[in-house]
Design an enzyme around this catalytic site. Structure first.
Site, PDB file in Angstrom:
ATOM      1  N   ASP A 218       0.869  -1.173   0.000  1.00  0.00           N
ATOM      2  CA  ASP A 218       0.000   0.000   0.000  1.00  0.00           C
ATOM      3  C   ASP A 218       0.910   1.229   0.000  1.00  0.00           C
ATOM      4  O   ASP A 218       1.774   1.364   0.886  1.00  0.00           O
ATOM      5  CB  ASP A 218      -0.888  -0.010   1.252  1.00  0.00           C
ATOM      6  CG  ASP A 218      -1.926   1.083   1.218  1.00  0.00           C
ATOM      7  OD1 ASP A 218      -2.950   0.893   0.552  1.00  0.00           O
ATOM      8  OD2 ASP A 218      -1.703   2.126   1.868  1.00  0.00           O
TER       9      ASP A 218
ATOM     10  N   ASN B 216      -2.177  12.775  -3.856  1.00  0.00           N
ATOM     11  CA  ASN B 216      -3.202  13.263  -4.785  1.00  0.00           C
ATOM     12  C   ASN B 216      -3.699  14.654  -4.404  1.00  0.00           C
ATOM     13  O   ASN B 216      -3.896  15.505  -5.271  1.00  0.00           O
ATOM     14  CB  ASN B 216      -4.385  12.292  -4.832  1.00  0.00           C
ATOM     15  CG  ASN B 216      -4.144  11.132  -5.758  1.00  0.00           C
ATOM     16  OD1 ASN B 216      -3.356  11.207  -6.693  1.00  0.00           O
ATOM     17  ND2 ASN B 216      -4.810  10.031  -5.497  1.00  0.00           N
TER      18      ASN B 216
ATOM     19  N   HIS C 187      -4.082  14.530  -9.140  1.00  0.00           N
ATOM     20  CA  HIS C 187      -4.256  13.151  -9.596  1.00  0.00           C
ATOM     21  C   HIS C 187      -3.329  12.749 -10.735  1.00  0.00           C
ATOM     22  O   HIS C 187      -2.893  11.594 -10.772  1.00  0.00           O
ATOM     23  CB  HIS C 187      -5.724  12.898  -9.951  1.00  0.00           C
ATOM     24  CG  HIS C 187      -6.597  12.877  -8.738  1.00  0.00           C
ATOM     25  ND1 HIS C 187      -6.782  11.739  -7.976  1.00  0.00           N
ATOM     26  CD2 HIS C 187      -7.306  13.850  -8.128  1.00  0.00           C
ATOM     27  CE1 HIS C 187      -7.576  12.018  -6.966  1.00  0.00           C
ATOM     28  NE2 HIS C 187      -7.915  13.298  -7.022  1.00  0.00           N
TER      29      HIS C 187
ATOM     30  N   ASP D  63      -1.146   9.443 -10.486  1.00  0.00           N
ATOM     31  CA  ASP D  63      -1.129   8.388 -11.508  1.00  0.00           C
ATOM     32  C   ASP D  63       0.301   8.025 -11.902  1.00  0.00           C
ATOM     33  O   ASP D  63       0.618   6.850 -12.114  1.00  0.00           O
ATOM     34  CB  ASP D  63      -1.914   8.825 -12.743  1.00  0.00           C
ATOM     35  CG  ASP D  63      -3.407   8.876 -12.505  1.00  0.00           C
ATOM     36  OD1 ASP D  63      -3.878   8.328 -11.479  1.00  0.00           O
ATOM     37  OD2 ASP D  63      -4.118   9.477 -13.341  1.00  0.00           O
TER      38      ASP D  63
ATOM     39  N   GLU E 114      -4.429   2.319  -4.397  1.00  0.00           N
ATOM     40  CA  GLU E 114      -2.974   2.254  -4.275  1.00  0.00           C
ATOM     41  C   GLU E 114      -2.516   0.945  -3.639  1.00  0.00           C
ATOM     42  O   GLU E 114      -1.433   0.861  -3.084  1.00  0.00           O
ATOM     43  CB  GLU E 114      -2.452   3.450  -3.476  1.00  0.00           C
ATOM     44  CG  GLU E 114      -2.805   3.450  -2.014  1.00  0.00           C
ATOM     45  CD  GLU E 114      -4.187   3.987  -1.674  1.00  0.00           C
ATOM     46  OE1 GLU E 114      -4.460   4.120  -0.489  1.00  0.00           O
ATOM     47  OE2 GLU E 114      -5.011   4.256  -2.570  1.00  0.00           O
TER      48      GLU E 114
END
Length: 162
Positions: free
Chosen positions: A25, A33, A38, A42, A68
Site C-alpha cells: 500500500d 493526490n 491526480h 497516476d 494504491e
C-alpha cells in the site's frame, strides 16, 4: 490486474509452505493526490508498477487490487526469499523520484506478507495474514515490509533508500 483476476487465477489454489502473498500500500497516497494532483498520483502508481515489473520472474505474479493497493503472489520461494524480494521492491520504489511542478517527489510503500502453511491455506487466509502484516507495517511507522508471527521479521526496520 485486479482483485477479480487474482481470485480467478488463485481462488481455488491451495497455498503450501513455498507460496506467499505480499500486499503493498503506497504510503500517504491520498495526500499525494491532494497536494500534487491526480495526474502526479497516476505517475506515482505507474512508477510502482514499473518497479514490480523489474522484479518479474517465473513464479511471481503482480496484481493491482485497487486504488494504491497491490499484491504479489510468489510461488516456489522460501519465506526469507519472499521477504527479501518484497523488501527490494520497497527500497527500489523509495529511490524513485517523480518530477512535479512543486519539486521532486519521493514516495514510500508499506508491505505485509502472508504465507501458505504446510497443510495448505486458502487464498483468503493468506491474503488476510498479509493484510494484517501490512497494517502492522503502517502502524510501525510505514516504509517497511513486515511478517507477522515470525519473530525475526516482526519488528522490521524502515526500508533504506538512497
Amino acid at each position: 490486474m485486479n482483485r477479480r483476476a487474482l481470485n480467478s487465477l488463485y481462488g481455488e489454489r491451495v497455498f503450501g509452505p513455498f507460496m506467499s502473498i505480499a500486499m503493498f500500500d503506497l504510503d500517504h497516497f491520498k495526500r499525494t493526490n491532494d497536494v500534487y494532483g491526480h495526474p502526479v498520483g497516476d505517475r506515482v502508481l505507474c512508477r510502482f508498477a514499473a518497479i514490480i515489473k523489474k522484479y518479474d520472474r517465473v513464479g511471481v505474479d503482480a496484481f493491482r487490487l485497487g486504488g494504491e493497493e497491490f499484491a504479489l503472489v510468489m510461488s516456489r520461494m522460501p519465506q526469507d526469499k519472499a521477504h527479501d524480494l518484497a523488501s527490494k521492491i520497497g527500497v527500489a520504489f523509495g529511490t524513485e523520484v517523480v518530477p512535479t511542478p512543486r519539486g521532486p517527489l519521493r514516495s514510500s510503500v508499506s508491505g505485509g506478507i502472508g504465507f501458505g502453511k504446510e497443510d495448505g491455506s486458502s487464498l483468503e487466509d493468506v491474503l488476510a495474514e498479509a493484510d494484517k502484516a501490512l497494517y502492522a507495517a503502517k502502524h510501525a511507522g510505514r516504509n517497511r515490509v513486515l511478517v507477522l508471527n515470525r519473530v525475526s521479521k516482526a519488528d522490521g526496520p524502515a526500508l533504506r533508500s538512497a
